[in-house]
Write an enzyme that holds these catalytic residues in place. Structure first.
Site, PDB file in Angstrom:
ATOM      1  N   LYS A 111       0.816  -1.215   0.000  1.00 16.36           N
ATOM      2  CA  LYS A 111       0.000   0.000   0.000  1.00 16.36           C
ATOM      3  C   LYS A 111       0.851   1.268   0.000  1.00 16.36           C
ATOM      4  O   LYS A 111       0.585   2.194  -0.757  1.00 16.36           O
ATOM      5  CB  LYS A 111      -0.926   0.051   1.226  1.00 16.36           C
ATOM      6  N   ARG A 136      -9.888   1.549   8.856  1.00 13.09           N
ATOM      7  CA  ARG A 136      -9.570   0.152   9.138  1.00 13.09           C
ATOM      8  C   ARG A 136     -10.602  -0.500  10.052  1.00 13.09           C
ATOM      9  O   ARG A 136     -10.494  -1.691  10.322  1.00 13.09           O
ATOM     10  CB  ARG A 136      -8.218   0.078   9.854  1.00 13.09           C
ATOM     11  N   ARG A 171      11.216  -6.318   5.180  1.00 12.86           N
ATOM     12  CA  ARG A 171      11.152  -4.906   5.559  1.00 12.86           C
ATOM     13  C   ARG A 171      11.696  -4.716   6.970  1.00 12.86           C
ATOM     14  O   ARG A 171      12.328  -3.704   7.269  1.00 12.86           O
ATOM     15  CB  ARG A 171       9.704  -4.417   5.477  1.00 12.86           C
ATOM     16  N   ARG A 215      11.538  -1.839  11.588  1.00 14.59           N
ATOM     17  CA  ARG A 215      10.310  -1.428  12.262  1.00 14.59           C
ATOM     18  C   ARG A 215      10.003  -2.349  13.434  1.00 14.59           C
ATOM     19  O   ARG A 215      10.075  -3.564  13.312  1.00 14.59           O
ATOM     20  CB  ARG A 215       9.141  -1.457  11.270  1.00 14.59           C
ATOM     21  N   ARG A 237      -0.889  -8.839  13.299  1.00 15.60           N
ATOM     22  CA  ARG A 237      -1.431  -7.742  12.475  1.00 15.60           C
ATOM     23  C   ARG A 237      -2.314  -8.292  11.360  1.00 15.60           C
ATOM     24  O   ARG A 237      -3.340  -7.701  11.014  1.00 15.60           O
ATOM     25  CB  ARG A 237      -0.299  -6.897  11.900  1.00 15.60           C
TER      26      ARG A 237
HETATM   27  P1  AMP Z   1       0.640   0.756   8.663  1.00 15.94           P
HETATM   28  O1  AMP Z   1       1.937   1.412   8.370  1.00 15.94           O
HETATM   29  O2  AMP Z   1      -0.494   1.289   7.843  1.00 15.94           O
HETATM   30  O3  AMP Z   1       0.724  -0.748   8.577  1.00 15.94           O
HETATM   31  O4  AMP Z   1       0.271   1.100  10.188  1.00 15.94           O
HETATM   32  C1  AMP Z   1       1.138   0.739  11.225  1.00 15.94           C
HETATM   33  C2  AMP Z   1       0.386   0.692  12.537  1.00 15.94           C
HETATM   34  O5  AMP Z   1      -0.169   1.978  12.819  1.00 15.94           O
HETATM   35  C3  AMP Z   1      -0.788  -0.264  12.565  1.00 15.94           C
HETATM   36  O6  AMP Z   1      -0.412  -1.600  12.866  1.00 15.94           O
HETATM   37  C4  AMP Z   1      -1.619   0.353  13.690  1.00 15.94           C
HETATM   38  O7  AMP Z   1      -1.060   0.088  14.964  1.00 15.94           O
HETATM   39  C5  AMP Z   1      -1.439   1.841  13.423  1.00 15.94           C
HETATM   40  N1  AMP Z   1      -2.473   2.326  12.482  1.00 15.94           N
HETATM   41  C6  AMP Z   1      -2.281   2.817  11.236  1.00 15.94           C
HETATM   42  N2  AMP Z   1      -3.438   3.172  10.673  1.00 15.94           N
HETATM   43  C7  AMP Z   1      -4.409   2.889  11.577  1.00 15.94           C
HETATM   44  C8  AMP Z   1      -5.823   3.005  11.582  1.00 15.94           C
HETATM   45  N3  AMP Z   1      -6.501   3.487  10.513  1.00 15.94           N
HETATM   46  N4  AMP Z   1      -6.482   2.630  12.703  1.00 15.94           N
HETATM   47  C9  AMP Z   1      -5.828   2.159  13.791  1.00 15.94           C
HETATM   48  N5  AMP Z   1      -4.502   1.995  13.838  1.00 15.94           N
HETATM   49  C10 AMP Z   1      -3.789   2.362  12.742  1.00 15.94           C
END
Ligand code: AMP
Length: 194
Positions: free
Chosen positions: A14, A89, A128, A134, A145
């Site tokens: 994404k 989400r 990654r 990370r 996740r």
């Molecule tokens: P991502 O980089 O999009 O995978 O997001 C990393 C982490 O940020 C996720 O595992 C969540 O802990 C938090 N996060 C990102 N976007 C959201 C969202 N829309 N709602 C809740 N937590 C989020």
């Protein structure tokens, strides 16, 4: 004026596609994950609150996430379009986004669903972890996740599908090919940079 959502499992690509689509459509790519990570890095109040959830692979509570997106979408650069990467989400976030857009008299043009095979996704995320270090890219947290995604986010696809907004694109393959597929699928629906 293009308003897009990008949905897909962690590791579906994404973030990479969001950057490229942002350039193609000349709209800001808004990634809640990136915004949370920046806040963690800068040790802001929001970052401190979000970090515990992120490290465990849990979603940050809707109240915090919704407030952040509401604020971000009020910035001038998002007036004429945006691409949201990783939001909404949860069902609550879908409702919040509906409310925000209704208040502005705006509508989504499409929801791009990036599909990817689970094994490939785990492999990408472990890679990654090595490249970017990370904290939420360890195998246990990755599996969690993916479970959280299945439970809370995958059901949202049918909500948007019922509105006729979903475009499913195969996220496997070369980055440029995937972008091409998305751009073509959007063009078929009459969505292109004007
Ligand atoms: P991502 O980089 O999009 O995978 O997001 C990393 C982490 O940020 C996720 O595992 C969540 O802990 C938090 N996060 C990102 N976007 C959201 C969202 N829309 N709602 C809740 N937590 C989020």
């Amino acid at each position: 004026m293009t308003r897009l959502l990008l949905i897909g499992t962690p590791g579906a690509g994404k973030g990479t596609q969001a950057q490229r689509l942002s350039e193609t459509f000349d709209i800001p790519a808004i990634s809640t994950g990136d915004i949370f990570r920046l806040n963690v890095k800068n040790e802001t109040e929001l970052g401190t609150q979000a970090k515990a959830f992120m490290d465990r692979g849990e979603y940050v509570p809707d109240s915090l996430t919704n407030e952040l997106v509401r604020d971000r979408l009020s910035h001038a650069d998002a007036t004429d379009g945006f691409l949201l990467d990783g939001y909404p989400r949860t069902a609550d976030q879908v409702q919040e986004l509906d409310d925000i857009l209704a208040e502005k008299n705006q509508q989504l043009d499409a929801v791009v669903m990036l599909s990817a095979d689970v094994d490939e996704v785990v492999r990408r995320l472990l890679n990654r972890a090595i490249e970017q270090g990370r904290a939420d890219d360890t195998e246990d947290v990755i599996r969690h996740r993916l479970d959280v995604y299945e439970a809370q986010t995958a059901p949202l696809i049918s909500v948007y599908a019922a509105r006729g907004l979903v475009i499913t694109v195969d996220g496997l393959g070369e980055v440029a090919d995937v972008t091409g597929r998305i751009v073509d699928a959007l063009a078929e629906r009459g969505i292109s940079k004007n």
